[in-house]
Design an enzyme around this catalytic site. Sequence first.
Site, short mmCIF file in Angstrom:
data_model
loop_
_atom_site.label_atom_id
_atom_site.label_comp_id
_atom_site.label_asym_id
_atom_site.label_seq_id
_atom_site.Cartn_x
_atom_site.Cartn_y
_atom_site.Cartn_z
N LEU A 38 48.26 15.00 33.42
CA LEU A 38 47.99 16.35 32.88
C LEU A 38 46.91 16.30 31.81
O LEU A 38 47.15 16.61 30.64
CB LEU A 38 49.28 17.01 32.36
N THR A 103 39.58 5.73 33.40
CA THR A 103 40.49 6.29 34.42
C THR A 103 40.08 5.87 35.83
O THR A 103 40.91 5.40 36.61
CB THR A 103 40.54 7.83 34.32
N THR A 133 34.23 10.04 46.89
CA THR A 133 33.22 11.09 46.98
C THR A 133 31.97 10.63 47.73
O THR A 133 31.69 9.43 47.79
CB THR A 133 32.81 11.51 45.55
N ASP A 134 31.23 11.59 48.25
CA ASP A 134 29.95 11.25 48.90
C ASP A 134 28.89 10.85 47.86
O ASP A 134 27.84 10.30 48.21
CB ASP A 134 29.42 12.42 49.75
N GLU A 135 29.18 11.13 46.56
CA GLU A 135 28.16 10.87 45.53
C GLU A 135 27.89 9.38 45.35
O GLU A 135 26.87 9.00 44.78
CB GLU A 135 28.57 11.55 44.22
N TYR A 159 29.74 9.25 36.69
CA TYR A 159 30.87 9.61 37.58
C TYR A 159 30.78 8.85 38.90
O TYR A 159 31.73 8.17 39.30
CB TYR A 159 30.87 11.13 37.86
N SER A 162 31.37 5.18 38.59
CA SER A 162 32.79 4.80 38.41
C SER A 162 33.55 4.92 39.72
O SER A 162 34.41 4.10 40.02
CB SER A 162 33.44 5.67 37.32
N LYS A 163 33.22 5.93 40.52
CA LYS A 163 33.90 6.07 41.82
C LYS A 163 33.47 4.94 42.77
O LYS A 163 34.30 4.40 43.51
CB LYS A 163 33.60 7.44 42.45
N ASN A 188 31.34 18.06 48.58
CA ASN A 188 31.81 19.02 47.56
C ASN A 188 32.88 19.96 48.11
O ASN A 188 32.66 20.62 49.12
CB ASN A 188 30.64 19.88 47.07
N LEU A 199 30.73 24.43 39.79
CA LEU A 199 29.78 25.52 40.04
C LEU A 199 30.44 26.81 40.55
O LEU A 199 30.19 27.89 39.99
CB LEU A 199 28.71 25.06 41.05
N ARG A 290 20.29 19.14 34.97
CA ARG A 290 21.22 18.04 34.67
C ARG A 290 20.44 16.72 34.68
O ARG A 290 19.55 16.53 35.53
CB ARG A 290 22.28 18.03 35.77
P1 NAD Z 1 40.47 17.39 39.18
O1 NAD Z 1 39.67 17.02 37.97
O2 NAD Z 1 40.68 18.84 39.49
O3 NAD Z 1 41.93 16.73 39.07
C1 NAD Z 1 42.12 15.41 38.66
C2 NAD Z 1 43.61 15.23 38.38
O4 NAD Z 1 43.82 13.87 37.97
C3 NAD Z 1 44.13 16.12 37.23
O5 NAD Z 1 45.36 16.71 37.60
C4 NAD Z 1 44.32 15.15 36.09
O6 NAD Z 1 45.35 15.53 35.19
C5 NAD Z 1 44.66 13.86 36.82
N1 NAD Z 1 44.34 12.66 36.03
C6 NAD Z 1 43.18 12.40 35.38
N2 NAD Z 1 43.26 11.21 34.76
C7 NAD Z 1 44.50 10.72 35.04
C8 NAD Z 1 45.17 9.51 34.69
N3 NAD Z 1 44.59 8.59 33.90
N4 NAD Z 1 46.42 9.31 35.17
C9 NAD Z 1 47.02 10.24 35.94
N5 NAD Z 1 46.43 11.40 36.28
C10 NAD Z 1 45.19 11.63 35.84
O7 NAD Z 1 39.77 16.62 40.36
P2 NAD Z 1 39.58 17.05 41.90
O8 NAD Z 1 38.33 17.82 42.01
O9 NAD Z 1 40.83 17.60 42.42
O10 NAD Z 1 39.30 15.61 42.54
C11 NAD Z 1 40.39 14.80 42.98
C12 NAD Z 1 39.83 13.51 43.56
O11 NAD Z 1 38.98 13.80 44.66
C13 NAD Z 1 39.01 12.68 42.57
O12 NAD Z 1 39.30 11.33 42.78
C14 NAD Z 1 37.58 13.01 42.94
O13 NAD Z 1 36.73 11.93 42.62
C15 NAD Z 1 37.71 13.20 44.44
N6 NAD Z 1 36.70 14.10 45.05
C16 NAD Z 1 36.50 15.35 44.53
C17 NAD Z 1 35.58 16.20 45.15
C18 NAD Z 1 35.36 17.60 44.65
O14 NAD Z 1 34.47 18.30 45.17
N7 NAD Z 1 36.11 18.10 43.68
C19 NAD Z 1 34.87 15.76 46.28
C20 NAD Z 1 35.12 14.46 46.77
C21 NAD Z 1 36.04 13.65 46.15
P1 TYD Z 2 29.41 20.65 40.49
O1 TYD Z 2 30.31 21.75 40.90
O2 TYD Z 2 29.48 20.16 39.08
O3 TYD Z 2 29.66 19.44 41.52
P2 TYD Z 2 28.83 18.05 41.71
O4 TYD Z 2 28.00 17.83 40.49
O5 TYD Z 2 29.92 17.06 41.84
O6 TYD Z 2 28.01 18.24 42.95
O7 TYD Z 2 27.92 21.06 40.78
C1 TYD Z 2 27.49 21.47 42.06
C2 TYD Z 2 26.00 21.69 41.99
O8 TYD Z 2 25.74 22.82 41.15
C3 TYD Z 2 25.25 20.53 41.38
O9 TYD Z 2 23.99 20.39 42.05
C4 TYD Z 2 25.03 20.95 39.93
C5 TYD Z 2 24.91 22.45 40.04
N1 TYD Z 2 25.42 23.21 38.87
C6 TYD Z 2 24.64 24.22 38.31
O10 TYD Z 2 23.51 24.49 38.76
N2 TYD Z 2 25.15 24.92 37.26
C7 TYD Z 2 26.37 24.66 36.73
O11 TYD Z 2 26.79 25.30 35.72
C8 TYD Z 2 27.17 23.62 37.31
C9 TYD Z 2 28.53 23.28 36.76
C10 TYD Z 2 26.65 22.93 38.40
#
Ligand code: NAD
Ligand code: TYD
Length: 353
Positions: A38, A103, A133-135, A159, A162-163, A188, A199, A290
């Site tokens: 949390l 983390t 992630t694809d990143e 980020y 680290s992934k 994404n 975003l 960014r």
């Molecule tokens: P999020 O930030 O919404 O949620 C992360 C969750 O992890 C939170 O509930 C947080 O409390 C918990 N957490 C963080 N540190 C922790 C710790 N040390 N111990 C236990 N719990 C912890 O993230 P998300 O967008 O739901 O992403 C989830 C996973 O999917 C991540 O591993 C992310 O790298 C991966 N991912 C996300 C996206 C995306 O578009 N959001 C795309 C590809 C992969």
């Molecule tokens: P984001 O949602 O942070 O995901 P990621 O960086 O993991 O792709 O951002 C999506 C795209 O939008 C990214 O190219 C950065 C851009 N972006 C903005 O232009 N403005 C914003 O305020 C944010 C948060 C992201």
Amino acid sequence: MAERNILITGGAGFIGSHVVRLFVHKYPAYRIVNLDKLTYAGNPANLADVEGRPNYTFVKGDICDMDAVRDLLSRYDINGIVHLAAESHVDRSITDPLAFARTNVMGTLSLLEAAREQWGGCYDGKLFQHISTDEVYGALGPDDAPFSETTAYDPHSPYSASKASSDHFVRAYRDTFGMPAIVTNCSNNYGPCQFPEKLIPLCINNILHRRPIPVYGKGDNVRDWLYVEDHARAIDAVFHRGRPGESYNIGGGCERKNIDIVRRITEIVDRLTGKPSGTSLDLIAYVTDRKGHDLRYAIDSAKLAHELGWRPEVALDEGLEMTVRWYLDNRAWIDDITSGEYMKYYDSMYGGR
Ligand code: NAD
Ligand code: TYD
């Protein structure tokens, strides 16, 4: 069906909450344990409808706390792990990279090590599924082919570095200790319950409050968008039918420039809130780019489609419409976050952080 006691980490976050909900409903005979620290990104309200289900247990804890993780793996006799817990926002990784190493790298390694100890080399019926992630693949040029599972890693942000590191540790445990492990690399996500720093929810929230929508650089960066429930379905397919040891890319096959996504959202919000078309376009504010901003991500998910028959079910227009409707119908969810009210809620329920 074999008895499954599954640990889902990060289940109170955006994607994790959709994965928990899917597993709890689809597999009533499984025990689903959600371990989440949390952090600011974890919100128990995301799973209010699942609390109290007999096959669901929430544990507040940190994946870096090996003693607590060991205890949990043994107490619930965990035989499958779906690992989502992470620091997930690129902009935060630029201001606080150490939190991401802690983390995403050390936390994943602690979890792997605790699982190795608990499973004691007996890996029958066990699986460690790592959600990535694809990143990690870096940035594509405009004409490059999408990332495949064999694309070399080339992470640019703290980020993604680290992934990438955590992905390598998972594969190292597979190769060194024989742990059955699968890595999935997804594009994404968007949908309900996404924290409003990303975003799409940021854009929706700012339009509702008539605040500027910050578009980095020229808005030309391209992302491959996937509706979050499609990601959850892919995770389910891979967990149950993926080949241990393999990696699978998951993507929407839906590339869009950021500026086009932002414009589309202004159109939908204006229409659904009864405003004349074009009302919110003046909120678009081009801001400083960014640092190290990757130009383009795109995923080739042919392997997942061919091996497991998974395909995205939600088209972008439909998904964006559902997402905007969700945020409009759940104004309290986002208002609680922006006001900090949600922290009080879970401090009172879960005893602070
Ligand atoms: P999020 O930030 O919404 O949620 C992360 C969750 O992890 C939170 O509930 C947080 O409390 C918990 N957490 C963080 N540190 C922790 C710790 N040390 N111990 C236990 N719990 C912890 O993230 P998300 O967008 O739901 O992403 C989830 C996973 O999917 C991540 O591993 C992310 O790298 C991966 N991912 C996300 C996206 C995306 O578009 N959001 C795309 C590809 C992969
Ligand atoms: P984001 O949602 O942070 O995901 P990621 O960086 O993991 O792709 O951002 C999506 C795209 O939008 C990214 O190219 C950065 C851009 N972006 C903005 O232009 N403005 C914003 O305020 C944010 C948060 C992201």
